[in-house]
Design an enzyme around this catalytic site. Structure first.
Site, PDB file in Angstrom:
ATOM      1  N   ARG A  46      11.558  18.228  68.976  1.00  0.00           N
ATOM      2  CA  ARG A  46      12.551  18.739  68.023  1.00  0.00           C
ATOM      3  C   ARG A  46      11.898  19.746  67.086  1.00  0.00           C
ATOM      4  O   ARG A  46      12.517  20.718  66.656  1.00  0.00           O
ATOM      5  CB  ARG A  46      13.216  17.595  67.246  1.00  0.00           C
ATOM      6  N   TYR A  98      33.160  37.291  66.279  1.00  0.00           N
ATOM      7  CA  TYR A  98      33.288  36.152  67.167  1.00  0.00           C
ATOM      8  C   TYR A  98      34.093  35.036  66.482  1.00  0.00           C
ATOM      9  O   TYR A  98      33.753  34.612  65.369  1.00  0.00           O
ATOM     10  CB  TYR A  98      31.894  35.668  67.560  1.00  0.00           C
ATOM     11  N   ASP A 170      24.455  40.090  63.863  1.00  0.00           N
ATOM     12  CA  ASP A 170      24.615  39.427  65.157  1.00  0.00           C
ATOM     13  C   ASP A 170      24.480  40.518  66.223  1.00  0.00           C
ATOM     14  O   ASP A 170      25.334  41.384  66.350  1.00  0.00           O
ATOM     15  CB  ASP A 170      25.995  38.744  65.216  1.00  0.00           C
ATOM     16  N   LYS A 195      24.589  34.748  76.331  1.00  0.00           N
ATOM     17  CA  LYS A 195      25.209  35.952  76.869  1.00  0.00           C
ATOM     18  C   LYS A 195      24.165  36.775  77.629  1.00  0.00           C
ATOM     19  O   LYS A 195      23.668  36.312  78.631  1.00  0.00           O
ATOM     20  CB  LYS A 195      25.876  36.726  75.725  1.00  0.00           C
TER      21      LYS A 195
HETATM   22  C1  LIG Z   1      29.181  33.722  72.014  1.00  0.00           C
HETATM   23  C2  LIG Z   1      28.883  34.328  70.723  1.00  0.00           C
HETATM   24  C3  LIG Z   1      28.404  33.569  69.654  1.00  0.00           C
HETATM   25  C4  LIG Z   1      28.226  32.067  69.766  1.00  0.00           C
HETATM   26  O1  LIG Z   1      27.232  31.738  70.683  1.00  0.00           O
HETATM   27  P1  LIG Z   1      27.230  30.371  71.563  1.00  0.00           P
HETATM   28  O2  LIG Z   1      25.975  30.503  72.340  1.00  0.00           O
HETATM   29  O3  LIG Z   1      28.473  30.365  72.373  1.00  0.00           O
HETATM   30  O4  LIG Z   1      27.193  29.252  70.583  1.00  0.00           O
HETATM   31  C5  LIG Z   1      28.082  34.220  68.471  1.00  0.00           C
HETATM   32  N1  LIG Z   1      28.245  35.557  68.338  1.00  0.00           N
HETATM   33  C6  LIG Z   1      28.707  36.320  69.353  1.00  0.00           C
HETATM   34  C7  LIG Z   1      28.853  37.787  69.150  1.00  0.00           C
HETATM   35  C8  LIG Z   1      29.042  35.742  70.567  1.00  0.00           C
HETATM   36  O5  LIG Z   1      29.512  36.500  71.557  1.00  0.00           O
END
Ligand SMILES: *Cc1c(COP(=O)(O)O)cnc(C)c1O
Length: 378
Positions: A46, A98, A170, A195
């Site tokens: 962890r 998101y 992000d 992604k």
């Molecule tokens: C998918 C996504 C998230 C969240 O990520 P997860 O891995 O699904 O928790 C945050 N920001 C963006 C731009 C995303 O496309």
């Protein structure tokens, strides 16, 4: 070293003990201590795990940061980062972002006393206008999701720094291959590694990358205390994905360009949102702060009643949430990624029932266009 090389090799792309050229999956929860007061550096997964550490270092290098922290999902990363702030702190957030981030902030963190303003951060005046003495950070997605608006990272960073706040970006959509927000003054970069970074629709992961020594101590502590850390096998899948990130991004971006121009000419389509069009409102800004346009396209169809048909008729293209992988996905933001956002706010941002989002994969562009052609024919 250049990013392509970093993505393949990370800090060290072989195991120093055995010479294994694939970083081993250290599937161990705990680590033996040789004696009291001695440690290999690893105690309990962890806190730290060698497979995860390899990945964290690779991503820190790729994003031009000093530190990387790996989480079990993108939302795990966002949630940890927000805990750097305190109740009564105010954060300005891109309105068009998101849906999961919106839900986390508005349904949970607001309950704990944080406050958020949802602002079109591609319009800098709106950022200035929404600043309050309690504002401690700007949280932006650029390009935004799903309207593909581009915010000026440098300008946002200079502004919030002049007020002693942080800029959080992000960077899921463009990845370190196409954009490095830290180079333009951002303090923290967030990724949903689920992604493009992992890239094969087979694992979840999330990251914070930054260079702030003091924040690093706190973030590690929060990460370790909360426990939303990235598992060794998922870290390994993400490491493997990183090795081909540059190739996949190039192909996906090229495909997206071809499809965006094709969609523009389709009679069922009213408007296409893709940051690579020279008439995109922030085209010049994209050219300054990124090295390409990525694989994301949104578009309005003229008539909402054909949406269910399109989603049924696509066959190669998969009707599924998410983005950034090898396979092309089509999403209906109103009912999927953005369902958590209140209707008025969604509509104000442009997310209506005629909007579809394409996350273009690495298949043959002609095959994808043929699939869209038959699906859009009504
Ligand atoms: C998918 C996504 C998230 C969240 O990520 P997860 O891995 O699904 O928790 C945050 N920001 C963006 C731009 C995303 O496309």
């Amino acid at each position: 070293m250049k990013t392509e090389t970093i993505l393949v090799h990370g800090e060290q792309s072989f195991d120093p003990v055995t010479g294994a050229v694939s970083v081993p999956i250290y599937q161990s929860a705990t680590f033996r201590h040789p004696a009291l007061g001695q440690s290999t550096g690893y105690d309990y997964s962890r806190a730290l795990n060698p497979t995860r550490s390899s990945l964290e270092k690779a991503l820190a290098l790729a994003e031009h940061g000093k530190y990387g922290l790996g989480f079990s999902s993108g939302m795990g990363a966002v949630s940890c980062l927000i805990k750097l702030f305190k109740p009564a702190d105010h954060i300005i957030v891109s309105a068009d972002l998101y849906g999961g981030t919106y839900r986390l902030f508005s349904e949970y963190y607001e309950k704990y006393g944080f406050s958020f303003s949802w602002v079109d951060t591609s319009d800098f005046e709106q950022v200035e206008k929404n600043f309050t003495p309690q504002t401690k950070a700007l949280f932006i997605e650029t390009p935004s999701n799903p309207m593909m608006k581009v915010s000026d990272i440098r300008r946002c960073a200079d502004f919030i720094h002049s007020k002693n706040g942080y800029l959080i970006v992000d960077n899921t959509f463009l990845t370190p291959w196409l954009q490095n927000p830290l180079d333009f003054g951002a303090d923290f970069v967030i990724h949903s590694g689920t992604k493009y970074l992992a890239g094969h629709h087979d694992t979840l992961s999330g990251f914070i990358i930054h260079s702030n020594e003091e924040a690093e101590k706190t973030l590690r502590e929060i990460q370790m205390s909360e426990g939303a850390t990235l598992a060794p096998f998922d870290a390994w899948l993400t490491l493997r994905g990183l090795k081909t990130l540059a190739l996949r991004m190039e192909k996906s971006s090229r495909n997206a360009g071809q499809i965006a121009y094709w969609l523009r000419k389709n009679p069922a389509v009213e408007k296409v949102f893709w940051i690579g069009f020279p008439d995109h409102p922030q085209y010049e800004l994209s050219r300054r702060q990124s090295r390409g346009f990525g694989g994301m396209i949104s578009f309005y169809v003229k008539d909402a009643s054909i949406v269910p048909l399109i989603l049924k008729k696509v066959s190669l293209i998969l009707f599924a949430e998410s983005l950034g992988g090898t396979d092309t996905l089509i999403t209906y933001p109103v009912v999927q990624t953005h369902s958590a956002i209140p209707e008025a706010m969604r509509l104000a941002a442009g997310v209506n029932d005629r909007l579809l989002r394409l996350a273009v994969g690495i298949e043959d562009a002609g095959d994808l266009i043929a699939d869209l052609e038959q699906a859009l024919k009504v």
